[in-house]
Design a protein around this motif. Structure first.
Motif, mmCIF file in Angstrom:
data_model
loop_
_atom_site.group_PDB
_atom_site.id
_atom_site.type_symbol
_atom_site.label_atom_id
_atom_site.label_comp_id
_atom_site.label_asym_id
_atom_site.label_seq_id
_atom_site.Cartn_x
_atom_site.Cartn_y
_atom_site.Cartn_z
ATOM 1 N N ASP A 56 -25.013 -31.739 -19.248
ATOM 2 C CA ASP A 56 -25.245 -31.202 -20.590
ATOM 3 C C ASP A 56 -26.441 -30.260 -20.513
ATOM 4 O O ASP A 56 -27.566 -30.697 -20.275
ATOM 5 N N VAL A 57 -26.184 -28.975 -20.676
ATOM 6 C CA VAL A 57 -27.271 -27.991 -20.615
ATOM 7 C C VAL A 57 -27.395 -27.271 -21.955
ATOM 8 O O VAL A 57 -27.692 -26.075 -22.027
ATOM 9 N N SER A 58 -27.182 -28.053 -23.018
ATOM 10 C CA SER A 58 -27.220 -27.488 -24.370
ATOM 11 C C SER A 58 -28.610 -27.052 -24.808
ATOM 12 O O SER A 58 -28.758 -26.418 -25.848
ATOM 13 N N HIS A 59 -29.639 -27.414 -24.023
ATOM 14 C CA HIS A 59 -30.983 -26.952 -24.351
ATOM 15 C C HIS A 59 -31.109 -25.453 -24.096
ATOM 16 O O HIS A 59 -31.976 -24.803 -24.644
ATOM 17 N N MET A 60 -30.249 -24.919 -23.256
ATOM 18 C CA MET A 60 -30.338 -23.497 -22.935
ATOM 19 C C MET A 60 -29.942 -22.658 -24.148
ATOM 20 O O MET A 60 -29.224 -23.118 -25.034
ATOM 21 N N GLY A 61 -30.418 -21.422 -24.162
ATOM 22 C CA GLY A 61 -30.139 -20.552 -25.294
ATOM 23 C C GLY A 61 -28.835 -19.800 -25.092
ATOM 24 O O GLY A 61 -28.612 -19.201 -24.043
ATOM 25 N N GLN A 62 -27.970 -19.855 -26.103
ATOM 26 C CA GLN A 62 -26.729 -19.078 -26.083
ATOM 27 C C GLN A 62 -26.889 -17.988 -27.144
ATOM 28 O O GLN A 62 -27.181 -18.292 -28.303
ATOM 29 N N VAL A 63 -26.690 -16.763 -26.744
ATOM 30 C CA VAL A 63 -26.989 -15.638 -27.632
ATOM 31 C C VAL A 63 -25.826 -14.640 -27.600
ATOM 32 O O VAL A 63 -25.318 -14.316 -26.521
ATOM 33 N N LEU A 64 -25.432 -14.184 -28.778
ATOM 34 C CA LEU A 64 -24.409 -13.146 -28.894
ATOM 35 C C LEU A 64 -25.089 -11.816 -29.218
ATOM 36 O O LEU A 64 -25.961 -11.756 -30.096
ATOM 37 N N LEU A 65 -24.707 -10.779 -28.492
ATOM 38 C CA LEU A 65 -25.193 -9.424 -28.773
ATOM 39 C C LEU A 65 -24.002 -8.596 -29.227
ATOM 40 O O LEU A 65 -23.093 -8.335 -28.427
ATOM 41 N N ARG A 66 -24.009 -8.223 -30.491
ATOM 42 C CA ARG A 66 -22.904 -7.406 -31.027
ATOM 43 C C ARG A 66 -23.392 -5.975 -31.211
ATOM 44 O O ARG A 66 -24.470 -5.750 -31.765
ATOM 45 N N PRO A 67 -22.588 -5.026 -30.738
ATOM 46 C CA PRO A 67 -23.047 -3.631 -30.783
ATOM 47 C C PRO A 67 -23.039 -3.076 -32.202
ATOM 48 O O PRO A 67 -22.157 -3.411 -33.001
ATOM 49 N N GLY A 68 -24.047 -2.246 -32.496
ATOM 50 C CA GLY A 68 -24.032 -1.528 -33.756
ATOM 51 C C GLY A 68 -23.315 -0.191 -33.615
ATOM 52 O O GLY A 68 -22.816 0.358 -34.579
ATOM 53 N N VAL A 151 -22.341 -26.833 -28.018
ATOM 54 C CA VAL A 151 -22.851 -27.533 -26.845
ATOM 55 C C VAL A 151 -22.536 -26.684 -25.618
ATOM 56 O O VAL A 151 -21.516 -25.990 -25.592
ATOM 57 N N LEU A 152 -23.437 -26.704 -24.637
ATOM 58 C CA LEU A 152 -23.145 -26.032 -23.369
ATOM 59 C C LEU A 152 -23.067 -27.095 -22.268
ATOM 60 O O LEU A 152 -24.036 -27.833 -22.038
ATOM 61 N N LEU A 153 -21.905 -27.175 -21.643
ATOM 62 C CA LEU A 153 -21.690 -28.135 -20.564
ATOM 63 C C LEU A 153 -21.519 -27.370 -19.265
ATOM 64 O O LEU A 153 -21.075 -26.216 -19.265
ATOM 65 N N ALA A 154 -21.856 -28.025 -18.145
ATOM 66 C CA ALA A 154 -21.523 -27.467 -16.838
ATOM 67 C C ALA A 154 -20.704 -28.509 -16.101
ATOM 68 O O ALA A 154 -21.077 -29.689 -16.085
ATOM 69 N N LEU A 155 -19.599 -28.081 -15.547
ATOM 70 C CA LEU A 155 -18.750 -28.961 -14.743
ATOM 71 C C LEU A 155 -18.739 -28.370 -13.347
ATOM 72 O O LEU A 155 -18.247 -27.250 -13.149
ATOM 73 N N GLN A 156 -19.312 -29.091 -12.388
ATOM 74 C CA GLN A 156 -19.596 -28.511 -11.084
ATOM 75 C C GLN A 156 -19.077 -29.415 -9.976
ATOM 76 O O GLN A 156 -19.204 -30.637 -10.053
ATOM 77 N N GLY A 157 -18.555 -28.796 -8.935
ATOM 78 C CA GLY A 157 -18.127 -29.572 -7.775
ATOM 79 C C GLY A 157 -16.707 -29.228 -7.377
ATOM 80 O O GLY A 157 -15.975 -28.583 -8.141
ATOM 81 N N PRO A 158 -16.297 -29.678 -6.177
ATOM 82 C CA PRO A 158 -14.976 -29.302 -5.667
ATOM 83 C C PRO A 158 -13.815 -29.764 -6.540
ATOM 84 O O PRO A 158 -12.746 -29.154 -6.500
ATOM 85 N N ALA A 159 -14.005 -30.808 -7.339
ATOM 86 C CA ALA A 159 -12.915 -31.279 -8.201
ATOM 87 C C ALA A 159 -13.015 -30.724 -9.619
ATOM 88 O O ALA A 159 -12.258 -31.128 -10.506
ATOM 89 N N LEU A 229 -30.618 -34.097 -15.254
ATOM 90 C CA LEU A 229 -31.456 -32.977 -14.830
ATOM 91 C C LEU A 229 -32.066 -33.181 -13.447
ATOM 92 O O LEU A 229 -32.356 -32.213 -12.752
ATOM 93 N N GLY A 230 -32.289 -34.444 -13.056
ATOM 94 C CA GLY A 230 -32.876 -34.724 -11.749
ATOM 95 C C GLY A 230 -32.004 -34.161 -10.641
ATOM 96 O O GLY A 230 -32.471 -33.430 -9.759
ATOM 97 N N ALA A 231 -30.707 -34.498 -10.690
ATOM 98 C CA ALA A 231 -29.789 -33.999 -9.668
ATOM 99 C C ALA A 231 -29.537 -32.501 -9.831
ATOM 100 O O ALA A 231 -29.321 -31.791 -8.853
ATOM 101 N N ARG A 232 -29.573 -32.019 -11.067
ATOM 102 C CA ARG A 232 -29.423 -30.571 -11.261
ATOM 103 C C ARG A 232 -30.512 -29.830 -10.483
ATOM 104 O O ARG A 232 -30.264 -28.795 -9.859
ATOM 105 N N ASP A 233 -31.724 -30.394 -10.487
ATOM 106 C CA ASP A 233 -32.829 -29.759 -9.779
ATOM 107 C C ASP A 233 -32.635 -29.827 -8.264
ATOM 108 O O ASP A 233 -32.842 -28.832 -7.563
#
Lengths: 376, 119
Positions: A56-68, A151-159, A229-233
């Motif tokens: 769970d990496v939902s602490h990260m900032g998700q930002v949309l940039l829409r062109p004018g 929410v921002l999730l990361a799913l990582q690994g060979p499976a 986060l420990g293993a993420r590091d």
């Protein structure tokens, strides 16, 4: 005081899920974050490398940039903040970038994706307020919107792919750094095939309202375990990836940090849009002449980890310091990264690191410590 | 078995005190990856840092619980630091101390008192 700080911490939308999974929660970048689950950092790390881990990496900032005024002018506006080719990024693709300052230092590192009629940006949690301010101040004709209901999730690994296609079949067709918007049970999920572990995998933005069922559906797959986060590091350390605020910051340039690969030809001397980003003088000079110091991998010879801040020496002469260090579970050995003078950057160079008053031997190593397994 | 506020356990073996860390401490530390033990025959004072223990997350120190002499260390831990997680109160004892008077142990917590501390 401690209580006041605790109450000021923000909770993740999936806080209750983490608690039900037995997570140990710690403060990180203003959030209560799961640092590990009952399996522990070592087992979580190895599980991610062998099967698949859900972060769970939902602490990260998700930002949309829409062109004018069109995507082209938005790309050119963002190019005034990053030494990266934004204009040349095709729809459905993502790139790594960094905001630089006038001295050529790094304000933050980020991912940005071209989603056809807008850009989607993911930034570090600790920097997101400053990044939003920076974007709004400089992209005056664009609409800058922080996404606060996903929410921002990361799913990582060979499976990871096998687990995700049960939910989102279209994910299988994506390759490394592709992005896509897909449907899961009526919810719009935003996918990128990328991550912060060196493994194949995905980052998945899911509406808050669907996040718990989505996460539980992934966790119900036998190969998928929750990872803190420990293993993420430790995973990103083995993968040689810098952590903002530790390995990169306003005192380090992208070239010193070994991130010159992220500066495409178009932004370099002689390129179609050479320079024109903050700190271009220094960064282009370092590209041409080489930086005076560089980020390298470091392998302690003994078993003692060399943590952040460990002073490095060549003989009796100071030779930089460790910026991240710990134990690499997949290597069963301590590993670190840090900055050394360029003349000492050759893999195999013998240095020492001062640990508890003793100078212990270590060897400069190429990064990453462990080859990535991206699906290109 | 007696316990310190630093989460060590102390066990009397003949005229020696055997020292290790508690299950609670091992769990809090997480996976232990490195241990540096004191020199045998070292004279130590209560509160001296005698063992360095590093987990995947962080480094911490184990303090001498009492004044005395280190007479034996558990060399097995150097090659198998993970024993601290597997068997903290048994196979992962850390060092043995000789003290002037075993009654120094009286000042430490018994099991009930320790369990209250970590509850």
């Amino acid at each position: 005081m401690a209580d006041a700080q605790a109450s000021a911490l923000k909770r993740l939308p999936l806080h209750a899920l983490h608690e039900s999974l037995g997570a140990r929660m710690v403060p990180f970048a203003g959030y209560e974050m799961p640092v590990q689950y009952p399996a522990g950092v070592m087992a979580e790390h190895l599980h991610t490398r062998a099967q698949a881990g859900l972060f769970d990496v939902s602490h990260m900032g998700q930002v949309l940039l829409r062109p004018g005024a069109g995507m082209g002018s938005l790309a050119l506006a963002l190019e005034t903040l990053v030494p990266v080719d934004v204009l040349g990024l095709a729809p459905g693709r993502q790139r790594y970038a960094m905001f630089t300052d006038d001295g050529g230092g790094i304000l933050d590192d980020l991912m940005f994706a071209n989603r056809g009629d807008h850009l989607f940006v993911v930034v570090n949690a600790a920097c997101k307020a400053a990044d939003l301010h920076h974007l709004r101040a400089n992209l005056t004709s664009a609409e800058v919107t922080e996404v606060t209901d996903r929410v921002l999730l990361a799913l990582q690994g060979p499976a990871a792919e096998a687990a995700l296609v049960h939910l989102v079949p279209g994910a299988a067709a994506m390759r490394f750094m592709d992005v896509a918007v897909m449907d899961w049970q009526g919810a719009e999920v935003w996918l990128s095939r990328s991550g912060y572990t060196g493994e194949d995998g995905f980052e998945i933005s899911v509406p808050d309202s669907a996040a718990r069922t989505f996460a539980e559906a992934l966790l119900a797959t036998p190969q998928v375990a929750p990872i803190g986060l420990g293993a993420r590091d430790s995973l990103r350390l083995e993968a040689g990836m810098p952590l903002y605020g530790h390995d990169i910051d306003t005192t380090t340039s992208p070239v010193e940090a070994g991130l010159a690969w992220a500066i495409q030809k178009a932004r370099r001397a002689g390129g179609a849009r050479a320079g024109g980003f903050p700190g271009a003088d220094r960064i282009l000079r370092e590209l041409a002449e080489g930086p005076s110091r560089v980020r390298v991998g470091l392998q302690p010879e003994g078993r003692a980890p060399m943590r952040e801040g460990t002073a490095l020496f060549e003989g009796d002469v100071a030779a930089g310091r460790v910026t991240s260090g710990g134990f690499g579970p997949s290597l069963s050995a301590p590993i670190a990264m840090g900055y050394v003078p360029s003349r000492l950057a050759e893999p195999g160079t013998a240095l020492t690191g001062e640990v508890r008053g003793k100078r212990l031997p270590l060897t400069v190593s190429a990064l990453p410590f462990r080859a990535s397994t991206y699906k290109r | 078995m007696k316990y310190t506020e630093e989460h060590e356990w102390l066990r009397v073996e003949g005229d020696l005190i055997v020292v290790g860390i508690t299950e609670h401490a091992a769990t809090q530390l997480g996976d232990v990856v490195f241990i540096e033990l004191p020199e045998v025959e070292a004279m130590v004072a209560q509160g001296d840092e005698v063992v360095v223990i590093e987990s995947v997350k962080a480094a911490s120190d184990i303090l001498a619980p009492v004044d005395g002499e280190i007479v034996e260390v558990n060399d097995k831990l150097v090659d198998k630091p993970g024993l601290v997680n597997d068997d903290p109160t048994g196979a992962a004892w850390m060092f043995k101390m000789k003290v002037d008077d075993l009654s120094v142990l009286d000042e430490f917590m018994d099991e009930d008192e320790y369990n209250d501390l970590i509850a």
